[in-house]
Design an enzyme around this catalytic site. Structure first.
Site, short mmCIF file in Angstrom:
data_model
loop_
_atom_site.label_atom_id
_atom_site.label_comp_id
_atom_site.label_asym_id
_atom_site.label_seq_id
_atom_site.Cartn_x
_atom_site.Cartn_y
_atom_site.Cartn_z
CG HIS A 75 43.97 30.93 36.83
ND1 HIS A 75 42.79 30.22 36.82
CD2 HIS A 75 43.66 32.18 36.41
CE1 HIS A 75 41.80 31.01 36.43
NE2 HIS A 75 42.30 32.21 36.17
CG ASP A 77 42.44 28.29 40.38
OD1 ASP A 77 43.29 28.77 39.58
OD2 ASP A 77 41.88 29.00 41.23
CG ASP A 107 38.50 32.98 34.38
OD1 ASP A 107 39.74 33.07 34.27
OD2 ASP A 107 37.88 33.38 35.38
CD GLU A 140 43.59 34.35 39.15
OE1 GLU A 140 43.59 35.56 38.90
OE2 GLU A 140 42.54 33.65 39.10
CD GLU A 141 39.16 32.28 39.12
OE1 GLU A 141 38.86 33.34 39.70
OE2 GLU A 141 39.01 32.12 37.89
CD GLU A 165 42.88 35.78 34.44
OE1 GLU A 165 41.75 35.44 34.05
OE2 GLU A 165 43.37 35.43 35.53
#
Length: 368
Positions: A75, A77, A107, A140-141, A165
């Site tokens: 991801h 974001d 992350d 995603e977050e 991740e």
């Protein structure tokens, strides 16, 4: 040339990604950066922007086929970062003491960069033998919103999904599910000087919150560990001299095999008691890959790891959404970020771990 020099492109790309502010949105510039890098290397690239400023990237290399052996995903974001609490600029992308500094470094922009550069190198070195798909998402977050928006027609089913991740380059075979609930109490408004004429919604919901918080008998999965419930927000009241007639709290429930949505709602409803309404806001299933289904991938990514018990993460990933759209592949969560650095102040990522990760992903593509 040592490994660090070989994978300098991954470091450079990660730095550029960190310098793009994608805190809670505005991922389109990061998507464009990744897309341009892959397009320049001869990948078939598609950028989808279903929401202005928020974009996904889907890229392919290799001959057309009903399935691809490997799909990389990550991801773009990040969670917010308040500069006032940091010792350096969260968007710095600075290299210091062998680490990349900035929000999203662990992350998971370092992981995304490693996936991109590993795929490009494999395609350059062995174009006839390389077949890989890359899927990079927004949002995603906040609940895998970008993955939900990926056009299914742009995806090719895959045998293996690698999610970058932060795992510290350990192989993780899945994760818990997540259920977000809104719990609401309704009361009766009255003047603050005559509370006996009303019914206080805060008092009712606070009692329910106390029971939930004190509960310790949540189920434990032999693979995924304990289910957990966290009270994340509580909103109620207008002013002190008014009996509140509405109160709401939001819960984060991490589900495990045998304790899914239905079981969680039933148990939380029991703890809340009468008069508390529950509304699901987000429901993402857990992911569980059998060790036997991913043994080869685990050994290629982290030699010797298949001899150790399988690990399953507490957090959720886009795999909750993408596995169903990709033909139910085996899932391995693997990335250079440090799990303890995710979402923290002064986030950083080890450059040595990035080099190791990029090399491992390249090895996977060349040998799987």
């Amino acid at each position: 040339m040592d490994d660090a020099d070989t994978w300098r492109g991954a470091t450079d790309l990660a730095r550029r990604l960190v310098r793009i502010d994608t805190r809670g949105g505005r991922e389109a510039p990061a998507a464009a950066l990744v897309a341009d890098r892959l397009d320049g290397a001869g990948f078939d690239v598609r950028v989808e922007e279903p929401i202005p400023g928020r974009a996904n990237v889907v890229a392919r290399f290799g001959p057309a086929a009903p399935r691809v052996p490997v799909t990389f995903t990550g991801h773009l974001d990040t969670v917010p970062a308040d500069p006032s609490g940091w010792s350096f600029d969260p968007m710095s992308g600075e290299l210091r003491d062998g680490r990349l500094l900035g929000r999203g470094s662990s992350d998971m922009k370092a992981g995304v960069a490693c996936q991109v550069e590993a795929a490009i190198r494999a395609a350059r070195e062995s174009p006839r033998d390389t077949a890989v798909q890359l899927v990079f998402t927004f949002g995603e977050e906040t609940g895998c919103h970008g993955a939900e928006e990926v056009d299914a027609a742009s995806l090719t089913p895959t045998d293996l999904l690698i999610v970058a991740e932060p795992t510290g380059n350990r192989t993780v075979l899945g994760h818990k599910g997540v259920l977000w609930l809104a719990a609401t109490a309704r009361g009766v408004s009255a003047h603050g000087s005559r509370p006996e004429l009303g019914r206080n919604a805060i008092a009712a919901l606070a009692a329910a919150a106390s029971r939930i918080h004190a509960h310790r008998d949540w189920p434990v999965s032999p693979t995924h560990g304990p289910a957990t419930v966290n009270i994340g927000t509580f909103h109620a009241g207008e002013q002190p001299n008014l009996v509140p007639d509405h109160a709401e709290m939001r819960l984060d429930v991490r589900t495990v095999p045998g304790f899914g949505r239905d079981e969680a709602i039933a148990e939380i409803a029991r703890l809340c008691g009468d008069g508390i309404g529950l509304e699901p806001l987000l429901d993402l299933p857990g992911v569980a890959t059998a060790p036997s289904a991913a043994a080869t991938a685990r050994e290629l990514l982290a030699p010797g790891s298949s001899a150790h018990p399988a690990e399953y993460a507490t957090y959720f990933t886009d795999a909750s959404v993408l596995t169903g759209r990709l033909g139910d592949p085996a899932v391995v969560v693997y990335g250079p970020g440090d799990p303890d650095q995710a979402h923290v102040t002064d986030e950083s990522c080890s450059l040595a771990a990035m080099t190791e990760s990029a090399e491992a992903m390249h090895r996977l593509l060349r040998r799987l």
